[in-house]
Design a protein around this motif. Structure first.
Motif, PDB file in Angstrom:
ATOM      1  N   UNK A   1     -42.547 -10.306 -43.845  1.00  0.00           N
ATOM      2  CA  UNK A   1     -42.190 -11.640 -43.092  1.00  0.00           C
ATOM      3  C   UNK A   1     -42.271 -12.569 -44.047  1.00  0.00           C
TER       4      UNK A   1
ATOM      5  N   UNK B   1     -38.920 -12.649 -45.801  1.00  0.00           N
ATOM      6  CA  UNK B   1     -37.562 -13.261 -44.656  1.00  0.00           C
ATOM      7  C   UNK B   1     -37.928 -14.666 -44.588  1.00  0.00           C
ATOM      8  N   UNK B   2     -39.013 -15.449 -44.603  1.00  0.00           N
ATOM      9  CA  UNK B   2     -39.330 -16.749 -44.411  1.00  0.00           C
ATOM     10  C   UNK B   2     -38.862 -17.438 -45.694  1.00  0.00           C
TER      11      UNK B   2
ATOM     12  N   UNK C   1     -35.063 -17.685 -45.608  1.00  0.00           N
ATOM     13  CA  UNK C   1     -34.799 -18.809 -44.668  1.00  0.00           C
ATOM     14  C   UNK C   1     -35.241 -20.185 -45.217  1.00  0.00           C
TER      15      UNK C   1
ATOM     16  N   UNK D   1     -37.864 -21.460 -46.069  1.00  0.00           N
ATOM     17  CA  UNK D   1     -39.240 -22.169 -45.669  1.00  0.00           C
ATOM     18  C   UNK D   1     -40.092 -21.711 -46.883  1.00  0.00           C
ATOM     19  N   UNK D   2     -40.395 -22.856 -47.393  1.00  0.00           N
ATOM     20  CA  UNK D   2     -41.228 -23.074 -48.651  1.00  0.00           C
ATOM     21  C   UNK D   2     -42.725 -23.082 -48.427  1.00  0.00           C
ATOM     22  N   UNK D   3     -43.523 -22.671 -49.325  1.00  0.00           N
ATOM     23  CA  UNK D   3     -44.944 -23.115 -49.311  1.00  0.00           C
ATOM     24  C   UNK D   3     -45.399 -22.232 -48.153  1.00  0.00           C
ATOM     25  N   UNK D   4     -45.015 -20.903 -47.785  1.00  0.00           N
ATOM     26  CA  UNK D   4     -45.709 -19.923 -47.268  1.00  0.00           C
ATOM     27  C   UNK D   4     -46.618 -19.056 -48.094  1.00  0.00           C
ATOM     28  N   UNK D   5     -47.760 -19.122 -48.014  1.00  0.00           N
ATOM     29  CA  UNK D   5     -48.798 -18.260 -48.749  1.00  0.00           C
ATOM     30  C   UNK D   5     -48.861 -16.886 -48.472  1.00  0.00           C
ATOM     31  N   UNK D   6     -49.104 -16.677 -47.026  1.00  0.00           N
ATOM     32  CA  UNK D   6     -49.320 -15.380 -46.805  1.00  0.00           C
ATOM     33  C   UNK D   6     -49.311 -15.283 -45.150  1.00  0.00           C
ATOM     34  N   UNK D   7     -48.641 -14.149 -44.919  1.00  0.00           N
ATOM     35  CA  UNK D   7     -48.513 -14.095 -43.236  1.00  0.00           C
ATOM     36  C   UNK D   7     -49.340 -12.642 -43.161  1.00  0.00           C
ATOM     37  N   UNK D   8     -50.088 -12.427 -41.712  1.00  0.00           N
ATOM     38  CA  UNK D   8     -50.490 -11.313 -41.501  1.00  0.00           C
ATOM     39  C   UNK D   8     -50.373 -11.257 -40.028  1.00  0.00           C
TER      40      UNK D   8
END
Lengths: 79, 79
Positions: A21, A24-25, A28, A30-37
């Motif tokens: 994810x 994928x982000x 798309x 989307x900057x600055x996304x460190x982690x997704x759980x």
């Protein structure tokens, strides 16, 4: 009566879904996304019970079916 | 900063997964379970942003990737 059970991976357990994810982000823009759980949420409707009995039953449901307690935590909310 | 996104099926959308869980709970002798609806929860860690900007970005993430807005609702909590 209604309850919500939230099941999430324990800290330290690898989450390939979450990693995918993040990728994928990023694609798309989307900057600055460190982690997704990613975890699961169950909205359960039960016959009316005293709160302590309902909580006990829901805990048993988590222990036996809804959560893999080796790698997952669960949280029970009576709504 | 941390956020939790909860994605659940809209009312009226069939949930075969939830139905299967009701059946499994029944076979495990859990009585009084009227319905179960399963959803997803995403725990996201973002670079620090003003709350309104973070909410806007998370909303965009839901609209574009995390939720299928035809059949799912999403809820964003900044933690």
């Amino acid at each position: 009566m209604k309850a919500r059970v939230t099941v999430t991976l324990k800290a330290g357990v690898l989450d390939p879904q979450g990693k995918a994810i993040v990728g994928a982000l990023d694609s798309l823009d989307f900057k600055g996304v460190q982690s997704v759980r990613q975890g699961k949420v169950f909205d359960i409707v039960l016959d009316d019970l005293p709160q302590d009995k309902a909580k006990k039953q829901l805990t048993e449901m988590c222990e036996q079916l809804l959560a893999n307690t080796v790698i997952e935590n669960y949280q029970i909310e009576l709504l």
